[in-house]
Motif scaffolding. Structure first.
Motif, PDB file in Angstrom:
ATOM      1  N   LEU A   1       0.720  -1.110   0.117  1.00 50.86           N
ATOM      2  CA  LEU A   1      -0.003   0.084  -0.151  1.00 50.86           C
ATOM      3  C   LEU A   1       1.018   1.425   0.036  1.00 50.86           C
ATOM      4  O   LEU A   1       0.557   2.428  -0.610  1.00 50.86           O
ATOM      5  N   ARG A   2       2.039   1.232   0.741  1.00 44.57           N
ATOM      6  CA  ARG A   2       2.986   2.442   0.829  1.00 44.57           C
ATOM      7  C   ARG A   2       3.752   2.445  -0.548  1.00 44.57           C
ATOM      8  O   ARG A   2       3.853   3.766  -1.129  1.00 44.57           O
ATOM      9  N   ASP A   3       4.351   1.654  -1.082  1.00 38.74           N
ATOM     10  CA  ASP A   3       5.184   1.667  -2.266  1.00 38.74           C
ATOM     11  C   ASP A   3       4.481   1.530  -3.638  1.00 38.74           C
ATOM     12  O   ASP A   3       4.907   2.249  -4.401  1.00 38.74           O
ATOM     13  N   LYS A   4       3.483   0.578  -3.673  1.00 35.45           N
ATOM     14  CA  LYS A   4       2.877   0.356  -5.098  1.00 35.45           C
ATOM     15  C   LYS A   4       1.679   1.422  -5.017  1.00 35.45           C
ATOM     16  O   LYS A   4       1.475   1.905  -6.149  1.00 35.45           O
ATOM     17  N   VAL A   5       0.667   1.342  -4.184  1.00 34.66           N
ATOM     18  CA  VAL A   5      -0.377   2.098  -4.337  1.00 34.66           C
ATOM     19  C   VAL A   5      -0.019   3.680  -3.874  1.00 34.66           C
ATOM     20  O   VAL A   5      -0.653   4.745  -4.596  1.00 34.66           O
ATOM     21  N   GLY A   6       1.102   3.821  -3.291  1.00 35.33           N
ATOM     22  CA  GLY A   6       1.364   5.368  -2.847  1.00 35.33           C
ATOM     23  C   GLY A   6       0.525   5.888  -1.734  1.00 35.33           C
ATOM     24  O   GLY A   6       0.441   7.055  -1.951  1.00 35.33           O
ATOM     25  N   LEU A   7       0.146   5.273  -0.692  1.00 36.26           N
ATOM     26  CA  LEU A   7      -0.673   6.014   0.318  1.00 36.26           C
ATOM     27  C   LEU A   7       0.238   6.716   1.327  1.00 36.26           C
ATOM     28  O   LEU A   7       1.391   6.020   1.838  1.00 36.26           O
ATOM     29  N   ASP A   8      -0.154   7.876   1.911  1.00 34.33           N
ATOM     30  CA  ASP A   8       0.539   8.676   2.696  1.00 34.33           C
ATOM     31  C   ASP A   8       0.278   7.874   4.272  1.00 34.33           C
ATOM     32  O   ASP A   8       1.309   8.233   5.142  1.00 34.33           O
ATOM     33  N   ALA A   9      -0.740   7.506   4.514  1.00 29.68           N
ATOM     34  CA  ALA A   9      -0.922   6.858   5.734  1.00 29.68           C
ATOM     35  C   ALA A   9      -1.117   5.461   5.814  1.00 29.68           C
ATOM     36  O   ALA A   9      -2.408   4.972   5.879  1.00 29.68           O
ATOM     37  N   PRO A  10      -0.391   4.362   5.269  1.00 27.87           N
ATOM     38  CA  PRO A  10      -0.658   2.880   4.568  1.00 27.87           C
ATOM     39  C   PRO A  10      -1.090   2.189   6.220  1.00 27.87           C
ATOM     40  O   PRO A  10      -1.828   1.236   6.027  1.00 27.87           O
ATOM     41  N   VAL A  11      -0.640   2.524   7.313  1.00 26.57           N
ATOM     42  CA  VAL A  11      -0.990   1.715   8.674  1.00 26.57           C
ATOM     43  C   VAL A  11      -2.604   1.958   8.818  1.00 26.57           C
ATOM     44  O   VAL A  11      -3.261   0.903   9.043  1.00 26.57           O
ATOM     45  N   GLN A  12      -3.061   3.317   8.724  1.00 22.31           N
ATOM     46  CA  GLN A  12      -4.552   3.324   8.951  1.00 22.31           C
ATOM     47  C   GLN A  12      -5.304   2.683   7.660  1.00 22.31           C
ATOM     48  O   GLN A  12      -6.552   2.063   7.902  1.00 22.31           O
ATOM     49  N   ALA A  13      -4.874   2.743   6.555  1.00 25.96           N
ATOM     50  CA  ALA A  13      -5.639   2.208   5.326  1.00 25.96           C
ATOM     51  C   ALA A  13      -5.637   0.844   5.291  1.00 25.96           C
ATOM     52  O   ALA A  13      -6.684   0.378   4.978  1.00 25.96           O
ATOM     53  N   LEU A  14      -4.672   0.089   5.895  1.00 21.38           N
ATOM     54  CA  LEU A  14      -4.638  -1.192   5.907  1.00 21.38           C
ATOM     55  C   LEU A  14      -5.559  -1.665   6.932  1.00 21.38           C
ATOM     56  O   LEU A  14      -6.440  -2.921   6.704  1.00 21.38           O
ATOM     57  N   GLY A  15      -5.842  -1.001   8.163  1.00 26.93           N
ATOM     58  CA  GLY A  15      -6.795  -1.188   9.313  1.00 26.93           C
ATOM     59  C   GLY A  15      -8.124  -1.104   8.643  1.00 26.93           C
ATOM     60  O   GLY A  15      -8.949  -1.948   8.661  1.00 26.93           O
ATOM     61  N   ASN A  16      -8.362  -0.093   7.586  1.00 27.17           N
ATOM     62  CA  ASN A  16      -9.659  -0.041   7.133  1.00 27.17           C
ATOM     63  C   ASN A  16      -9.986  -1.097   5.980  1.00 27.17           C
ATOM     64  O   ASN A  16     -11.111  -1.557   6.123  1.00 27.17           O
ATOM     65  N   MET A  17      -8.977  -1.390   5.362  1.00 31.47           N
ATOM     66  CA  MET A  17      -9.131  -2.554   4.252  1.00 31.47           C
ATOM     67  C   MET A  17      -9.197  -3.921   4.861  1.00 31.47           C
ATOM     68  O   MET A  17     -10.090  -4.585   4.441  1.00 31.47           O
TER      69      MET A  17
END
Length: 419
Positions: free
Chosen positions: A256-272
């Motif tokens: 999520l951080r390197d390929k998708v380019g999210l600034d807040a990957p930890v929170q995004a992972l939790g939502n996903m």
């Protein structure tokens, strides 16, 4: 000793039996998916983060593999006032809590490394005997649904506590606000002990009843001198498919951080995880219901096919929304696969060697997890050659593993006479 009837194991009773899955998998997946990657980002060099994370995970899994087989054999032969399984479940949980204190105090990667080895060993002191409970107590007519609830417990624990941990570790802010790390560990520890208590009480109340397959201290006479003759083929299949599944869990944050380019990957992972975990739960329950009626292998093959197609599709995902939608289909397929595969594993067991059998089965699970961790250096190498190309290679490999795992199961027979 009479076989337990359908009515003795209601859905609620099966949930209580599998409650420990919420605690142990909530702990393990939260630590492995959120806490350890965050700590590795702090303690390891940026260019080698996947390599360090792989080393951390692989070494712990090697310890786990040895412990599960040894403890499984001991548990099968144990006679105590608490039975064959509960003493190990409670002792392992207590020692895990000791290890959690070490995570909070580890100032370097290598101290974290040592603490994680200790925790992994004790996770498997408790988890190995726990895995034998379905064979011990649940009738064959409910094995599919019981296995579904086992997977559901794993998913509920994983989804809920990955989400909780991602929120708390997001506030940890990569090294500052140390209290959020301790809060995370405390929540995981409380959940572990509550879940261990529920399962232990359920087992103790059941194993003394005349409608259980085994009374207290009554170890069944083995029907075979060894384990299932086609177990090796089943293990290779499970190893391949678990490798593909664990890749998503292990590298999801960095993807999520390197390929998708999210600034807040930890929170995004939790939502996903909340959405995908719900899909896994639905797939697992439906698979358990169907596998009790049409057999295990057709449901496993359907799950493997769905996972293959969805994994290929995610290569073309161009946004977070697209990733979430496709990952939901992957989650449903994985839930279908895991539930029916676990039911098949239980059917292939040998009476009197339940924990040993499940310990050997879990070697394939551990090998799959270890194989996924070993891919870390390759991911780093490909990413350095071409940004994010390592993650594309991982997804292609996952699709191939799902296909091969399904093909290997085609000739497997659960009946010992047919095998």
């Amino acid at each position: 000793m009479s076989t337990p009837t359908y009515s003795t194991w209601t859905n609620l009773a099966l949930l209580r039996l599998n409650a420990f899955g919420v605690g142990i998998n909530g702990f393990y997946l939260a630590i492995d998916t959120v806490v350890l990657p965050v700590l590795v980002l702090i303690l390891a060099p940026e260019a080698l983060k996947n390599t360090y994370l792989a080393a951390l995970g692989l070494s712990g899994l090697l310890v786990a593999g040895v412990i599960q087989v040894v403890i499984g054999r001991l548990s099968d032969r144990t006679q105590s006032p608490l039975g064959r399984r509960v003493p190990y479940l409670l002792a392992g949980s207590a020692l895990i809590s000791v290890g959690m204190v070490g995570i909070g105090f580890a100032p370097t990667f290598w101290l974290l490394f040592g603490v994680w080895l200790f925790i992994q060993a004790n996770i498997n002191v408790s988890y190995g005997p726990y895995q034998a409970l379905i064979q011990d107590l649940v009738p064959g007519s409910r094995t599919g649904v019981a296995s579904a609830f086992k997977i559901l417990a794993d998913v509920i624990g994983g989804v809920a506590f990955i989400k909780i941990s991602s929120v708390f570790m997001g506030w940890y802010d990569f090294g500052d606000s140390i209290e959020w790390l301790w809060i995370t560990l405390g929540v995981l520890g409380i959940n572990l002990f509550v879940a261990a208590g529920i399962t232990s009480f359920t087992v103790l109340s059941r194993q003394n009843k005349p409608d259980s397959e085994a009374a207290l201290g009554d170890v069944p006479v083995p029907k075979s001198s060894g384990l299932h003759p086609q177990l090796t083929q089943f293990l290779i299949s499970r190893w391949l498919m678990v490798t593909a599944i664990v890749v998503f869990q292990t590298y999801g944050l960095f993807f999520l951080r390197d390929k998708v380019g999210l600034d807040a990957p930890v929170q995004a992972l939790g939502n996903m995880v909340l959405v995908v975990g719900g899909a896994v739960a639905v797939g697992a329950y439906l698979a358990g219901w169907f596998s009790d009626r049409i057999g295990r292998k057709p449901v496993i093959l359907a799950g493997a096919a769905g996972a293959t197609i969805s994994t290929i599709a995610i290569l073309w995902a161009g946004s977070v929304t697209e990733v979430l939608v496709i990952a939901t289909f992957i989650g449903f397929s994985v839930g279908t696969l895991l539930s029916s595969n676990w039911a098949l594993a239980n059917e292939m067991g040998t009476a009197g060697k339940e924990a040993l059998h499940m310990g050997v089965v879990n070697l394939a699970t551990i090998a799959g997890a270890a194989s996924a961790k070993l891919l870390g250096p390759g991911v780093d190498l490909l990413n350095r050659a071409s940004p994010a190309s390592g993650y594309s290679a991982l997804l292609i490999g996952c699709a191939i593993f799902f296909v091969l795992g399904g093909i290997l199961l085609l000739p497997v027979k659960t009946n010992l006479d047919q095998a």
